[in-house]
Write an enzyme that holds these catalytic residues in place. Structure first.
Site, PDB file in Angstrom:
ATOM      1  N   MET A   1       0.849  -1.198   0.000  1.00  0.00           N
ATOM      2  CA  MET A   1       0.000   0.000   0.000  1.00  0.00           C
ATOM      3  C   MET A   1       0.881   1.243   0.000  1.00  0.00           C
ATOM      4  SD  MET A   1      -3.020  -1.193   2.659  1.00  0.00           S
ATOM      5  CE  MET A   1      -1.910  -2.057   3.796  1.00  0.00           C
TER       6      MET A   1
ATOM      7  N   GLN B   1       7.622  -5.165  -3.987  1.00  0.00           N
ATOM      8  CA  GLN B   1       6.793  -5.032  -5.182  1.00  0.00           C
ATOM      9  C   GLN B   1       7.441  -4.026  -6.125  1.00  0.00           C
ATOM     10  OE1 GLN B   1       2.873  -2.893  -5.639  1.00  0.00           O
ATOM     11  NE2 GLN B   1       2.126  -4.978  -6.039  1.00  0.00           N
TER      12      GLN B   1
ATOM     13  N   CYS C   1      -2.099  -1.575  -9.997  1.00  0.00           N
ATOM     14  CA  CYS C   1      -2.292  -0.192  -9.567  1.00  0.00           C
ATOM     15  C   CYS C   1      -2.888   0.648 -10.693  1.00  0.00           C
ATOM     16  CB  CYS C   1      -0.967   0.405  -9.123  1.00  0.00           C
ATOM     17  SG  CYS C   1      -1.122   2.101  -8.538  1.00  0.00           S
TER      18      CYS C   1
ATOM     19  N   LYS D   1       0.882  -9.502  -9.008  1.00  0.00           N
ATOM     20  CA  LYS D   1      -0.366  -9.036  -8.403  1.00  0.00           C
ATOM     21  C   LYS D   1      -1.148  -8.307  -9.484  1.00  0.00           C
ATOM     22  CE  LYS D   1      -2.357  -6.733  -4.362  1.00  0.00           C
ATOM     23  NZ  LYS D   1      -3.297  -5.785  -4.978  1.00  0.00           N
TER      24      LYS D   1
ATOM     25  N   HIS E   1      -6.543  -9.150  -7.150  1.00  0.00           N
ATOM     26  CA  HIS E   1      -7.514  -8.219  -6.578  1.00  0.00           C
ATOM     27  C   HIS E   1      -8.823  -8.442  -7.328  1.00  0.00           C
ATOM     28  CE1 HIS E   1      -8.342  -3.910  -4.942  1.00  0.00           C
ATOM     29  NE2 HIS E   1      -9.473  -4.573  -5.121  1.00  0.00           N
TER      30      HIS E   1
ATOM     31  N   ASN F   1      -7.437 -10.978  -3.008  1.00  0.00           N
ATOM     32  CA  ASN F   1      -7.304  -9.658  -2.406  1.00  0.00           C
ATOM     33  C   ASN F   1      -8.531  -8.837  -2.774  1.00  0.00           C
ATOM     34  OD1 ASN F   1      -5.628  -6.677  -3.361  1.00  0.00           O
ATOM     35  ND2 ASN F   1      -5.969  -7.262  -1.240  1.00  0.00           N
ATOM     36  N   GLY F   2      -8.858  -7.894  -1.899  1.00  0.00           N
ATOM     37  CA  GLY F   2      -9.950  -6.977  -2.199  1.00  0.00           C
ATOM     38  C   GLY F   2     -11.102  -7.118  -1.217  1.00  0.00           C
TER      39      GLY F   2
ATOM     40  N   GLY G   1      -5.577  -5.724   3.090  1.00  0.00           N
ATOM     41  CA  GLY G   1      -4.964  -4.417   2.947  1.00  0.00           C
ATOM     42  C   GLY G   1      -5.338  -3.466   4.060  1.00  0.00           C
TER      43      GLY G   1
END
Length: 338
Positions: free
Chosen positions: A20, A72, A102, A141, A173, A213-214, A236
Site C-alpha cells: 500500500m 513489489q 495499480c 499481483k 484483486h 485480495n480486495g 490491505g
C-alpha cells in the site's frame, strides 16, 4: 545486504499484507512483524526506473527482522525489471512481485500497473526476464480486468501467459480497475467484487498458488477463502487500520501457532527500542507512530491515543514520553470503564 530468511514465502502467503503506497513502509512492516511472525509482508511499490536510472537503491532498505518480506516492483521494460530484480535479490528479499494492479494516472503514464492487463504478452516477457535474472521467486499481483474487458475471458488468458513465462504464484484483486473516471481510492471501493471468479481461476489453474485480495476485512473472512480452496488471502486496509484485530491473532488462526504478543499495549512496549534507535538516527517520532494509530481501534481511549500522537508526534523533540502520554489515555479510559 540483509540475509534471506529460510522462511518459505509461498507458505507465508497463506496470509499477506497488501502493498500500500504511503503506508507499508519499513516502519509499518517492522510493527506488523512484531505482531505476527508468519504473515508475508510487502513493501510499497518501488519503480524499476527509480532503482535502475534514479540511483534510488535506498528505497529497498529494510530491517532483517521483517522476513519473510516481499518487494513489489513497478515497470514494463523487461531488461529494466530484470536489473531491478537483481538489485532486490541482492538486498535479500524473499519474493519479488510485479505490480499489474495499480490504477493511478502516474502509473499508467509509465505504462505499468493495471494498464498492463491490456498487454499480457509484455507481462509475460517481464516475468520471464525477472525470473532469468536472479534466484528469488517472482510473483504477479493483478486485477480481474480493466475498463470494458470481460474478466471471465481476459483473466484466464492472462494467467496462462504468466504461467507459461514461469510464474507460479499470483495475487488477484477481485475487482476490475477503471483506468478512466475513477480515482485510485474509488478503484479500491467502487468496482464490484467478484470473489467467485478468483475461486474459479484456482480450479482452472490448480498448479498456480492463488491468493485473493480486495475487501477482506477480517481473519474470519480470510480463513473462509482458504477453507474454500484458495492458497492465500491478502488483507490491505483492515490490517493497517485495525492491526491488533488482524495481526495479533493471525499466527493462531491461519497457522495454528502461538501469537508472538498478547496485546496492543505489549506491541507499544516492544516498539520502543526500535523507535529510540530511529530517533537517535535523526528520524521523527511521527514517521513511526503514524502506523500505530489503529492499535487500540474499538477500545476505550482509542480516540485519545490517536489525538495525542497525531497532534504531538511531528513536533521537534517528540520522543518516547509522548508515547507514554498517549498510552495513558487508553489506560485511564480502561480504568474508568472497569
Amino acid at each position: 545486504m540483509n540475509g534471506r530468511n529460510d522462511s518459505n514465502a509461498a507458505s507465508a502467503a497463506r496470509l499477506s499484507i497488501a502493498p500500500m503506497m504511503d503506508w507499508t513502509d519499513r516502519h509499518c512492516r517492522y510493527l506488523h512483524r512484531l505482531m505476527s511472525r508468519r504473515t508475508l509482508l510487502y513493501t510499497e511499490m518501488v519503480t524499476a526506473p527509480a532503482l535502475v536510472r534514479g540511483d534510488a537503491r535506498h528505497l529497498l532498505r529494510f530491517d532483517a527482522a521483517e522476513h519473510p518480506v516481499a518487494v513489489q516492483l513497478g515497470g514494463s521494460e523487461p531488461a529494466e525489471l530484470a536489473q531491478a530484480s537483481r538489485m532486490a535479490a541482492d538486498e535479500g528479499y524473499d519474493e519479488i512481485n510485479l505490480n499489474v494492479g495499480c490504477p493511478s494516472d502516474r502509473v499508467q503514464s509509465g505504462c505499468f500497473g493495471a494498464v498492463l492487463m491490456e498487454r499480457p504478452e509484455l507481462v509475460g516477457d517481464c516475468v520471464a526476464a525477472m525470473i532469468a535474472a536472479q534466484p528469488v521467486e517472482v510473483t504477479v499481483k493483478c486485477r480481474i480486468g480493466v475498463d470494458d474487458q470481460v474478466p471471465e475471458e481476459v483473466l484466464p488468458a492472462f494467467l496462462s501467459v504468466v504461467r507459461d513465462a514461469g510464474g507460479r504464484r499470483v495475487a488477484i484483486h477481485a475487482r476490475k480497475a477503471w483506468l478512466q473516471g475513477l480515482s485510485p481510492k474509488e478503484n479500491r471501493e467502487v468496482p464490484p467484487l467478484n470473489y467467485e471468479l478468483v475461486h474459479a481461476m484456482k480450479r482452472e489453474f490448480p498448479e498456480l498458488h492463488v491468493s485473493i485480495n480486495g475487501g477482506i476485512g477480517s481473519l474470519v473472512e480470510a480463513k473462509t477463502h482458504l477453507d474454500q480452496g484458495l492458497d492465500g488471502a491478502m488483507i490491505g486496509r483492515a490490517a493497517y487500520h485495525t492491526p491488533t484485530d488482524v495481526l495479533l491473532e493471525a499466527d493462531r488462526v491461519i497457522w495454528g501457532d502461538m501469537p508472538p504478543l498478547t496485546s496492543a499495549e505489549e506491541a507499544v512496549e516492544v516498539m520502543k527500542p526500535y523507535i529510540s534507535a530511529h530517533l537517535a538516527e535523526g528520524g521523527r517520532l511521527q514517521q513511526v507512530t503514524r502506523h500505530m494509530l489503529g492499535l487500540f481501534s474499538g477500545r476505550p481511549g482509542a480516540r485519545g491515543w490517536r489525538r495525542v500522537l497525531s497532534e504531538g508526534a511531528n513536533r521537534p523533540g517528540a520522543g518516547l514520553e509522548l508515547l507514554d502520554t498517549a498510552l495513558g489515555q487508553v489506560e485511564g479510559a480502561s480504568r474508568s470503564a472497569a
